[in-house]
Structure formats: structure tokens, C-alpha cells
Scaffold this motif. Structure first.
Motif, short mmCIF file in Angstrom:
data_model
loop_
_atom_site.label_atom_id
_atom_site.label_comp_id
_atom_site.label_asym_id
_atom_site.label_seq_id
_atom_site.Cartn_x
_atom_site.Cartn_y
_atom_site.Cartn_z
N PRO A 268 8.49 3.02 2.61
CA PRO A 268 7.64 1.96 3.16
C PRO A 268 6.91 2.43 4.42
CG PRO A 268 9.84 1.14 2.71
CD PRO A 268 9.91 2.64 2.56
N PHE A 269 5.63 2.27 4.44
CA PHE A 269 4.91 2.61 5.66
C PHE A 269 4.31 1.39 6.36
CE2 PHE A 269 0.57 2.14 4.12
CZ PHE A 269 0.68 2.33 2.74
N TYR A 270 4.41 0.26 5.67
CA TYR A 270 3.96 -0.97 6.35
C TYR A 270 4.60 -2.16 5.68
CZ TYR A 270 1.00 -4.60 8.38
OH TYR A 270 0.58 -5.71 9.06
N SER A 271 5.14 -3.05 6.48
CA SER A 271 5.71 -4.29 5.99
C SER A 271 5.45 -5.38 7.02
CB SER A 271 7.23 -4.11 5.78
OG SER A 271 7.80 -5.33 5.35
N GLN A 272 4.93 -6.49 6.55
CA GLN A 272 4.55 -7.54 7.50
C GLN A 272 4.57 -8.91 6.84
OE1 GLN A 272 3.38 -6.92 10.90
NE2 GLN A 272 3.64 -9.15 11.06
N THR B 91 -18.76 -15.21 10.05
CA THR B 91 -18.63 -14.65 8.71
C THR B 91 -17.17 -14.33 8.48
OG1 THR B 91 -20.85 -13.74 8.74
CG2 THR B 91 -19.31 -12.74 7.21
N VAL B 92 -16.63 -14.80 7.38
CA VAL B 92 -15.20 -14.66 7.13
C VAL B 92 -15.00 -13.93 5.80
CG1 VAL B 92 -13.09 -15.94 6.64
CG2 VAL B 92 -14.65 -16.74 8.42
N GLU B 93 -14.08 -12.94 5.85
CA GLU B 93 -13.70 -12.24 4.62
C GLU B 93 -12.20 -12.31 4.43
OE1 GLU B 93 -15.42 -8.40 4.15
OE2 GLU B 93 -17.46 -9.08 4.64
N GLY B 94 -11.61 -13.42 4.83
CA GLY B 94 -10.18 -13.61 4.70
C GLY B 94 -9.42 -12.94 5.84
N VAL B 95 -8.09 -12.91 5.68
CA VAL B 95 -7.24 -12.24 6.68
C VAL B 95 -7.44 -10.74 6.55
CG1 VAL B 95 -4.85 -11.76 7.30
CG2 VAL B 95 -5.55 -14.09 6.69
N GLU B 96 -7.65 -10.08 7.66
CA GLU B 96 -7.90 -8.63 7.62
C GLU B 96 -6.80 -7.89 8.37
OE1 GLU B 96 -11.83 -7.57 8.83
OE2 GLU B 96 -12.68 -8.26 6.92
N ILE B 97 -6.18 -6.94 7.67
CA ILE B 97 -5.15 -6.11 8.31
C ILE B 97 -5.63 -4.67 8.24
CG2 ILE B 97 -2.74 -5.36 8.22
CD1 ILE B 97 -2.10 -8.00 6.77
N ILE B 98 -5.93 -4.11 9.37
CA ILE B 98 -6.45 -2.75 9.44
C ILE B 98 -5.39 -1.88 10.13
CG2 ILE B 98 -8.35 -1.28 10.22
CD1 ILE B 98 -9.34 -3.52 8.42
N LEU B 99 -4.94 -0.86 9.40
CA LEU B 99 -3.94 0.05 9.98
C LEU B 99 -4.68 1.28 10.52
CD1 LEU B 99 -1.21 -0.15 7.17
CD2 LEU B 99 -1.53 -1.61 9.16
N PRO B 100 -4.28 1.82 11.64
CA PRO B 100 -2.99 1.59 12.30
C PRO B 100 -3.01 0.49 13.35
CG PRO B 100 -4.12 3.42 13.35
CD PRO B 100 -5.00 2.96 12.26
N ASP B 101 -4.17 -0.19 13.58
CA ASP B 101 -4.22 -1.20 14.65
C ASP B 101 -3.12 -2.25 14.49
OD1 ASP B 101 -6.40 0.24 15.32
OD2 ASP B 101 -7.88 -1.27 14.75
N ALA B 102 -2.93 -2.72 13.25
CA ALA B 102 -1.96 -3.79 13.03
C ALA B 102 -0.52 -3.34 13.31
CB ALA B 102 -2.08 -4.30 11.60
N ILE B 103 -0.26 -2.01 13.14
CA ILE B 103 1.09 -1.50 13.40
C ILE B 103 1.38 -1.56 14.90
CG2 ILE B 103 2.57 0.56 13.31
CD1 ILE B 103 1.11 1.29 10.71
N ASN B 104 0.34 -1.27 15.67
CA ASN B 104 0.53 -1.26 17.12
C ASN B 104 0.80 -2.65 17.69
OD1 ASN B 104 -0.05 1.46 16.98
ND2 ASN B 104 -2.25 1.18 17.40
N ASP B 105 0.44 -3.67 16.94
CA ASP B 105 0.68 -5.03 17.43
C ASP B 105 1.35 -5.83 16.33
OD1 ASP B 105 0.72 -7.40 18.74
OD2 ASP B 105 -1.47 -7.66 18.85
N PRO B 106 2.63 -5.58 16.10
CA PRO B 106 3.33 -6.17 14.95
C PRO B 106 3.48 -7.68 15.03
CG PRO B 106 4.89 -5.04 16.38
CD PRO B 106 3.53 -4.74 16.93
#
Lengths: 181, 477
Positions: A59-63, B300-315
């Protein structure tokens, strides 16, 4: 005042005599069916190959994150059926798996949607999941208030892709019919 | 929720059934005192008159330029949903409107001054006026949704409506300048009771192919709804305020404004005359009980956006709430209490009239069988009058005009009738009839429009009537 009464009576009588109306059926309003179909993107997940290679295979990402679009009363009380479309592009060098779980308020898993994606160059997947009479239960949608995403590297953590830029992109959208009237 | 439904229904009712009414039958019908309210420069021969309170002038008009009741509810075996889709949703254009007006005179009194060339009239009337244009793209979005309308912009400017209920306090002077020209002016004090206006909306909603995700929804909005008096109405419905609080607003306890009417009658020769009037050239300043809403911005909305690695830095990121907050920040829905000004729906009347036939002896000061070469007021009344009239009203989507041809016939001093044929955006077959009866000092009149539509009233796009009772004196005569 007597003259006024006679005057108004005559006018009323005249209008009654000359006016007609074709047969109207106002009960037809009860037959009105307003079922619009709305569509919108739901979730977009993007990761670079570097992120995947930065951790050991697995796993490299889980949220978990809240997602209240489906549980809003306006939607959940009116939804009749729908389809969620998923599209995944993998231009990294490794096979990946990704699981999307729909959770309710008590964090119970209502449904799970697993995906297995081949590495580049054939790493594209598209899937439509139907909800309603001809598909999965609509209760899954109505009761979903959270979504869990788990992304797993099924390959190694050293290889790099020849495609530039090497990315995995998870796209999704929903198309739902709502009973307004 | 129920009270908001009631408020909505009330506003919808006002929108549907109450436009500045074209009173083509009453215009220049000089036997009727109320014609002075449409042209303060109307020639009259009364010594004085008094309207019967509340009954002296009642008028109601309703019009729909796009669809009639019959189009939807006729018992014709056609599926109701097909009728709604074909005739309402797709059949009507954003220029089509539902509109109406009503007017009830509370007091109307007129008298000739010591200088007999001057005639004064004053009074109070209550008026409601509203118009709502067909909000086509909103209806289409609500009826069909956005799913099969990729790249189709839903135009938010289709929401265009305004309406008001107010009391008007007026005082007018009609002066015979010379034997050819009569000029009139009427000052008006407006006391606003309820007002709502949403006429300068812009923007669109569109669904396109997404840049990142599959779809992209874009909202570009500049919407505003301004109102005054709605809070008081809300409290009255709740029982927190009495109906008296609404009534007070109509007697200088609410919004105030000023206006003026101008009018004239000019004789080109003994039998031909032109008239014109400009009504409600005025404004209201809404400063009391104001409640306004705005929705302005672009998102403009394209749903929930999860961009890594940014999202990892702010869990701990709450993606959903962030999305909601972003949209609300970009397109804020706000409430305010700022005062605002509305301009009254100004109306313009004009006519060209030719009088002919036998002469009719006037009951009043014009009791003279003289011609234009005589002094002031020495003017002959003829049994017949024929001519054309123009009516224009200023509306949110620009001026709206009507053209009428008329024929008027006097039967002595007892009865006069006027018939009109009018074309406007509501109807090309509007035939109207007005009747004025004089029984001693008692004057009664009744007028109705679009009479041909009474063959099937449900199929009518326009209906209007006016009636009233007055007491008239011609002085010593």
C-alpha cells in the motif's frame, strides 16, 4: 346602491352568458413526472511514480474522507437509479490495485469496488457500475457518507516507466436520476 | 417551510395575475373621471366628482404571452408530460412573460377651481404590478438535468422578475391653456408596501469534459434578488405581527417615492385632436424592511481531488469540506440589508382622434355649440369618435408596446360606448368594449378586454376589466 346591484348583476350575467370554456382537466397535474438526470465528477486521484517508489511494494496510499454528496436529503430522498463511471490510466511501470470503499456514518463498509490495473503501456481501465433496479442496491449510495481509498503497488519499487510523465490517474463520475415530482 | 411556501405562492400569484395595465378603453374616455388618471390632460366638463370609495375604480389585468391554461390543461388526451415539455419547457422563450396588475381606488375626488380653466383632482389608490419572464434555462435544467446537455450553457439571465404593491397618493391639475391645448400634471407620492426585483442577473452553468476528471461543472453567477416588506409579510403570516403592520407600510410607514404624470390634449382642428400622456415617471427608495440576496462568483468543480504527494503530506485534509468551502468562497451566497432604488414602470400613451356626426349637448361648462374660433371651452361634442392609440410600458426586457384602433359613440348624455381592437405581444385579436352609463349624478362604467377569448376563456392569453362608480356634478347645469 340598488342601481349598483342591478348594474353589477347585468355585467356578471353578460359575462356568464358570453363566456365559455373548453373542458379542462386540472387533475392532469398529478400525472406530471419530473425526473431530471444530473451528472458530475466524484473523485480524482493522481499519483506520480516517485510516490509509489518512495515506499516498499504494498500500500502506498490509504485515506478515508467524508463525502456527503450522496447522503444529502435532497439527493438521497429522490434518487431513483444511476451509474458511476470509473476510468483509470496507469503510465507507471508497475501493476497496481486500487480499492474504493463506501462507508456509512458508523464507518461500516457498505460496498467495495476493487480495480486491478496493468502497467504501461496497456494500463487503462474503464468500468460502469449501475445502481438501482438493474444493478447494485441504491441503499449503498443513499447511506454513503465516507469514502475510503486504498492504493497498492503490486510490483516493485525500483523500476521506472518509459512514458513521461509516469502517473496513475483515477477518474470517476456519477450520473443519477432524481424524482423531483 | 409552510410559511415560505405561502410567501412563494403569494409572489407567484402576484407575478401571474397582477403588468402595467393597458387601459386603452378608459384612455381619453372623457365622460369617466378616471380617464384623468391615465391622462391628466384630458378635457372634462365636470364641476366636481367624487368616486365611491373603494368602488370608484377597480381594475385587473392578467396576461401570458407564451402559453394559456388551455394549452396545458385541455382535456385533449395528450400526455401531460409531453405538453409540459413541448409547450412550456421548449415552447416558450425567455421573452415570454406572465404579468399582471390590479388597481383599487380608495379615494378619488375632483373639483373645478375658482378659475374655471383649472380642474383639480386628488386621491389614493392601491396598486400591484408584477412581471415574470419565462426562466427557460432554469426550467430546462430542472426538468432535464445536465446529463444530456454537455457543453450546453444554461443562461442564468433568464431569471428576470419584478413586482410591487404600493399605495399612491396623488394630486393633479388640469389646465386649459387655450381653446386648442389642455395640459395636465399630477404629482404622486408612493408608499411602498412590498417590492421584489431580480432583473440584472448574469452568468451560466455548464458541464464540460473535465481537465483532470471526467466531467467539469462550471458556475459563473452574478445574481441578485432584492426585496422589501417581505419580512413584515413573513411576520404577519407567522402571527408575530398584525395585518395592520402591512397596512401601515402603505401609509408612509414603509418605503417612499416620488413620481409625476404629464398629459395633454391638443386640437388640430375642430374635429381632430391628438393626446398624449407619460405616467409614473418616478422612483421608490426602499430603505425599510429590506432583505436582499446575492450569488456572485465563478467556480469550476471536478469532484474531490487527491493529488499525491501533496495529500500524503497533509493526511488530515477533509477533502469534501475543503471542496464545499472552496465553492462557497468562490461563489458566496450572501444576504444584505442595503437600501435600493427601483424605478416605476413608466407608461406612455398617445392617440389621434377624429370626431364626427351629430353634436351632443354637453351637460357642463362646455354647453356651447360653438367652434374653435370661440373662446376657451367653447367646443362641440360629437356623437362619434374614431382613431388610433399607442401604449408603451417600460419593462425589464425593454419597452413593450400595444397599438389600438377605437370607435366611440355617445348616446346623448346618458350612455357612451367605446370599442377597441388592440394588438400586442399577448394577442392579435383583442377586441374590447367599454360602457359608460350616467343616471342623474350617478356614473357607472364597465370595460372588458379580449372579448373574443371568452369563447374559450381557458385559451385566452390576456384578460382585463375595469369598473367603477362615481358621483358627478356639472354645477348649475
Amino acid at each position: 346602491m340598488k342601481k349598483l346591484g342591478v348594474f353589477l348583476s347585468l355585467i356578471t350575467l353578460m359575462l356568464c352568458v358570453v363566456s365559455c370554456m373548453e373542458d379542462q382537466d386540472f387533475d392532469q397535474y398529478k400525472d406530471l413526472s419530473v425526473v431530471p438526470v444530473f451528472e458530475s465528477s466524484i473523485l480524482y486521484l493522481e499519483s506520480t511514480e516517485d510516490v509509489i517508489n518512495n515506499v516498499p511494494p504494498g500500500p502506498f496510499y490509504s485515506q478515508d474522507f467524508s463525502f456527503n454528496a450522496f447522503s444529502e436529503a435532497f439527493f438521497s430522498d429522490r434518487v431513483l437509479d444511476g451509474v458511476i463511471t470509473y476510468e483509470i490510466e496507469n503510465t507507471t511501470s508497475k501493476p497496481l490495485s486500487l480499492t474504493l470503499e463506501f462507508l456509512n456514518d458508523a464507518d461500516e463498509v457498505l460496498d467495495s469496488e476493487p480495480f486491478t490495473i496493468d502497467p504501461a503501456p496497456s494500463g487503462t481501465l474503464q468500468r460502469d457500475v449501475v445502481y438501482g433496479d438493474t444493478g447494485k442496491s441504491l441503499d449503498i449510495i443513499r447511506n454513503t457518507s465516507r469514502i475510503r481509498v486504498v492504493a497498492v503497488n503490486e510490483g516493485d519499487s525500483t523500476s521506472t516507466s518509459n512514458v513521461s510523465p509516469p502517473l496513475v490517474k483515477f477518474k470517476s463520475s456519477g450520473k443519477f436520476s432524481l424524482r423531483i415530482k | 417551510m409552510r410559511k415560505y411556501s405561502i410567501i412563494f405562492i403569494f409572489i407567484a400569484f402576484v407575478c401571474h395575475f397582477v403588468t402595467g395595465q393597458n387601459k386603452q378603453l378608459l384612455y381619453d374616455f372623457s365622460e369617466i373621471p378616471q380617464s384623468l388618471l391615465i391622462n391628466p390632460g384630458t378635457e372634462t366638463d365636470f364641476q366636481w366628482y367624487s368616486g365611491v370609495p373603494i368602488l370608484s375604480g377597480i381594475s385587473l389585468q392578467a396576461g401570458s404571452s407564451g402559453i394559456s391554461v388551455n394549452d396545458l390543461f385541455a382535456n385533449d388526451g395528450i400526455d401531460f408530460n409531453d405538453k409540459v415539455r413541448d409547450r412550456l419547457i421548449n415552447g416558450m422563450s425567455p421573452k415570454d412573460d406572465l404579468s399582471g396588475t390590479y388597481q383599487i381606488e380608495l379615494i378619488n375626488i375632483g373639483y373645478r377651481g375658482a378659475e374655471t380653466d383649472n380642474f383639480y383632482s386628488f386621491g389614493i389608490y392601491n396598486e400591484g404590478d408584477a412581471i415574470g419572464y419565462w426562466f427557460k434555462d432554469y426550467a430546462k435544467l430542472g426538468f432535464e438535468g445536465n446529463a444530456d446537455n454537455l457543453n450546453n450553457r444554461f443562461n442564468l439571465s433568464h431569471l428576470k422578475t419584478r413586482g410591487e404593491i404600493l399605495n399612491v397618493f396623488h394630486f393633479g391639475v388640469t389646465k386649459e391653456i387655450d381653446n386648442k391645448l389642455t395640459f395636465g400634471v399630477r404629482g404622486k407620492l408612493y408608499s411602498g408596501i412590498i417590492d421584489f426585483t431580480s432583473t440584472k442577473n448574469k452568468g451560466y452553468f455548464v458541464t464540460t469534459e473535465g481537465q483532470n476528471n471526467l466531467l467539469s461543472n462550471t458556475l459563473s453567477a452574478d445574481l441578485e434578488l432584492k426585496s422589501s416588506g417581505i419580512i413584515t409579510l413573513d411576520h404577519v403570516i407567522d402571527g408575530d405581527s398584525s395585518a395592520g403592520d402591512m397596512i401601515k407600510r402603505g401609509f408612509f410607514g414603509g418605503d417612499l417615492g416620488l413620481g409625476v404624470d404629464l398629459g395633454f390634449t391638443y386640437h388640430l382642428n375642430e374635429q381632430t385632436l391628438i393626446t398624449g400622456s407619460l405616467l409614473d415617471l418616478g422612483f421608490l427608495y426602499h430603505s425599510t424592511d429590506v432583505l436582499s440576496y446575492t450569488l456572485k462568483g465563478n467556480a469550476t468543480v471536478e469532484g474531490v481531488e487527491i493529488i499525491l504527494p501533496d495529500a500524503i503530506n497533509d493526511p488530515n485534509t477533509d477533502f469534501w469540506q475543503d471542496l464545499v468551502d472552496d465553492v462557497e468562497g468562490l461563489v458566496p451566497f450572501e444576504e444584505n440589508r442595503k437600501s435600493y432604488i427601483t424605478f416605476r414602470p413608466t407608461k406612455l400613451y398617445g392617440s389621434l382622434r377624429y370626431n364626427f356626426g351629430e353634436t351632443v349637448q354637453s351637460k357642463g361648462r362646455l354647453d356651447c355649440d360653438c367652434n374653435l374660433s370661440g373662446g376657451k371651452s367653447n367646443r362641440t361634442k360629437y356623437a362619434n369618435g374614431v382613431g388610433g392609440q399607442l401604449y408603451v410600458i417600460n419593462r425589464p426586457r425593454g419597452p413593450q408596446a400595444a397599438l389600438s384602433a377605437f370607435y366611440q359613440r355617445r348616446f346623448g348624455n346618458i350612455m357612451a360606448v367605446k370599442t377597441t381592437y388592440t394588438i400586442d405581444k399577448y394577442s392579435f385579436s383583442n377586441v374590447g368594449l367599454g360602457l359608460n352609463l350616467q343616471a342623474g349624478p350617478i356614473n357607472m362604467y364597465f370595460m372588458a378586454d379580449n372579448l373574443l377569448a371568452y369563447r374559450n376563456i381557458a385559451a385566452s392569453n390576456y384578460a382585463s376589466f375595469q369598473l367603477g362608480i362615481n358621483i358627478i356634478s356639472w354645477g348649475k347645469n
